[in-house]
Design an enzyme around this catalytic site. Structure first.
Site, PDB file in Angstrom:
ATOM      1  N   GLY A  11       0.797  -1.229   0.000  1.00 26.01           N
ATOM      2  CA  GLY A  11       0.000   0.000   0.000  1.00 26.01           C
ATOM      3  C   GLY A  11       0.826   1.274   0.000  1.00 26.01           C
ATOM      4  O   GLY A  11       0.504   2.243  -0.705  1.00 26.01           O
ATOM      5  N   ASN A  12       1.933   1.284   0.764  1.00 31.12           N
ATOM      6  CA  ASN A  12       2.700   2.532   0.889  1.00 31.12           C
ATOM      7  C   ASN A  12       3.432   2.899  -0.398  1.00 31.12           C
ATOM      8  O   ASN A  12       3.932   4.011  -0.527  1.00 31.12           O
ATOM      9  CB  ASN A  12       3.682   2.447   2.065  1.00 31.12           C
ATOM     10  CG  ASN A  12       4.768   1.421   1.826  1.00 31.12           C
ATOM     11  OD1 ASN A  12       4.508   0.352   1.275  1.00 31.12           O
ATOM     12  ND2 ASN A  12       5.974   1.732   2.219  1.00 31.12           N
ATOM     13  N   LYS A 128     -11.461  -8.821   4.285  1.00 30.58           N
ATOM     14  CA  LYS A 128     -10.476  -7.938   3.638  1.00 30.58           C
ATOM     15  C   LYS A 128     -10.853  -6.475   3.847  1.00 30.58           C
ATOM     16  O   LYS A 128     -11.880  -6.003   3.329  1.00 30.58           O
ATOM     17  CB  LYS A 128     -10.464  -8.263   2.140  1.00 30.58           C
ATOM     18  CG  LYS A 128      -9.552  -7.402   1.325  1.00 30.58           C
ATOM     19  CD  LYS A 128      -8.176  -7.982   1.287  1.00 30.58           C
ATOM     20  CE  LYS A 128      -7.158  -7.029   0.722  1.00 30.58           C
ATOM     21  NZ  LYS A 128      -5.829  -7.267   1.251  1.00 30.58           N
ATOM     22  N   LYS A 210      -3.605  -9.466  -2.637  1.00 30.27           N
ATOM     23  CA  LYS A 210      -2.620  -9.352  -3.731  1.00 30.27           C
ATOM     24  C   LYS A 210      -1.352 -10.172  -3.447  1.00 30.27           C
ATOM     25  O   LYS A 210      -0.651 -10.552  -4.388  1.00 30.27           O
ATOM     26  CB  LYS A 210      -2.278  -7.889  -4.031  1.00 30.27           C
ATOM     27  CG  LYS A 210      -1.588  -7.145  -2.922  1.00 30.27           C
ATOM     28  CD  LYS A 210      -0.150  -6.891  -3.172  1.00 30.27           C
ATOM     29  CE  LYS A 210       0.531  -6.136  -2.063  1.00 30.27           C
ATOM     30  NZ  LYS A 210       0.079  -6.212  -0.700  1.00 30.27           N
ATOM     31  N   LYS A 272       1.506 -12.244   3.779  1.00 31.38           N
ATOM     32  CA  LYS A 272       2.807 -12.142   3.093  1.00 31.38           C
ATOM     33  C   LYS A 272       3.664 -13.363   3.431  1.00 31.38           C
ATOM     34  O   LYS A 272       4.293 -13.970   2.563  1.00 31.38           O
ATOM     35  CB  LYS A 272       3.534 -10.868   3.512  1.00 31.38           C
ATOM     36  CG  LYS A 272       2.752  -9.630   3.134  1.00 31.38           C
ATOM     37  CD  LYS A 272       3.449  -8.350   3.534  1.00 31.38           C
ATOM     38  CE  LYS A 272       2.483  -7.195   3.492  1.00 31.38           C
ATOM     39  NZ  LYS A 272       1.633  -7.122   2.308  1.00 31.38           N
TER      40      LYS A 272
END
Ligand code: ADP
Ligand code: CP
Length: 310
Positions: A11-12, A128, A210, A272
């Site tokens: 996101g960042n 989510k 993702k 992740k």
């Protein structure tokens, strides 16, 4: 040696605080500058990215304008719109960053569908988080048909179903593009969630994670390496506690033990770590996945930076 690398952007890399188009484009320009050295080093790059904040914001715009003349569009279509918009920004940013370095490479964004199961239990249990953080009052004013969760003390966020990816339908095309030397942006926002029934493909309302989608893509296109970029340099044990420790080089077994000990937050670091394990396992541990921050990308192949999962 040239490697085929799938990079998943966190996101960042796209949105810091200001959700305006200008600000996201600027963030992506900085991201592209950091990714360019991988191309300069001769590697094949396939880039995926998140869309949680963007697709949630788009849903809010849809519901604000919803009327019989201009009905709100469904979630899978909103995912497609964010795949398109973020891909467009990133495609431009990468072209610029490469041109500055005198590198002539085509960059292309591919609308990518990802098959999920219609029976995935996620459809009955939305997890989510998407869109902005809300106060409790703001959350209470929203539709009762929507589900919200409190997100790590930062506020309330709408949650949507997030089924597991089964197959990236355009993987064969992505391979062809990569073979042609095209830097390909694919499975953005986790891909467009679809179900398949006797060869008929239909969109479903969901947002695929993702990191899981990138892992699936990396498997299917036979990538050498999966790099998951986020805001932290490493995954840590005892994260944010006085006894926090970096995880550097780690085996699948050790990492599974850390999962059992609840070191990773669900919905943030856990997917992740799970995606990294899956990639290493899929290759019979001949390939690795790396979790680190964008700032480390240039040195990622030459120095031991980040969390390397074997
Ligand atoms: N054990 C952990 N080690 C490192 N970071 C963790 C851990 N548990 C939770 N986190 C948090 O997870 C964040 C990454 O998740 P998130 O922000 O959702 O990912 P993304 O970069 O894909 O948007 C990190 O920035 C960190 O704040
Ligand atoms: N689709 C997805 O996983 O988006 P985020 O990474 O932004 O949550």
């Amino acid at each position: 040696m040239r490697k085929r690398i799938v990079v998943a952007l966190g996101g960042n890399a796209i949105l810091t605080k200001d959700p305006s188009a200008e600000s996201q484009q600027l963030a992506l320009k900085q991201t592209a500058e950091k990714l360019a050295p991988l191309v300069e080093q001769g590697h094949e790059l396939i880039i995926s990215h998140g869309n949680g904040p963007q697709v949630g914001n788009l849903l809010l715009q849809q519901s604000a304008a919803d009327s019989p003349e201009n009905p709100a569009l469904p979630l899978d279509t909103c995912v497609a719109m964010t795949q398109g918009s973020i891909g467009y920004w990133l495609q431009q940013a990468l072209r610029d960053a490469l041109e500055k370095r005198g590198i002539e490479k085509d960059v292309m964004t591919l609308l990518t569908q990802v098959v999920v199961s219609k029976d995935d239990p996620a459809f009955d249990h939305p997890t989510k988080p998407v869109g902005p953080f809300l106060t409790e009052d703001e959350k209470n004013q929203r539709s009762e048909q929507e589900t919200y969760v409190e997100d790590s003390g930062r506020g309330w966020r709408k949650v949507v179903p997030s089924p597991k990816p089964i197959r990236v339908t355009e993987a064969h095309l992505i391979e062809k593009l990569v073979d042609l030397g095209v830097i390909t942006i694919a499975t953005g926002g986790g891909g467009l969630p679809v179900i398949e029934d006797h060869g008929v493909v239909t969109g479903v309302e969901a947002v695929i994670d993702k990191d899981f989608a990138s892992e699936k893509l990396a498997e299917q296109i036979n990538a050498d390496l999966l790099i998951i970029l986020t805001a932290v340099d490493h995954a840590f044990t005892n994260f944010n506690q006085p006894n926090q420790e970096k995880i550097n080089k780690v085996s699948v077994e050790e990492l599974k033990q850390y999962i059992k000990e609840n070191h990773f937050s669900p919905g943030s670091m856990l997917p992740k770590v799970e995606a990294a394990i899956k990639f290493a396992e899929h290759s019979n541990r001949t390939k690795k996945a790396i979790i680190t921050s964008l700032d480390n990308i240039e040195e990622i192949l030459t120095k031991q930076v980040g969390t390397h999962v074997y």
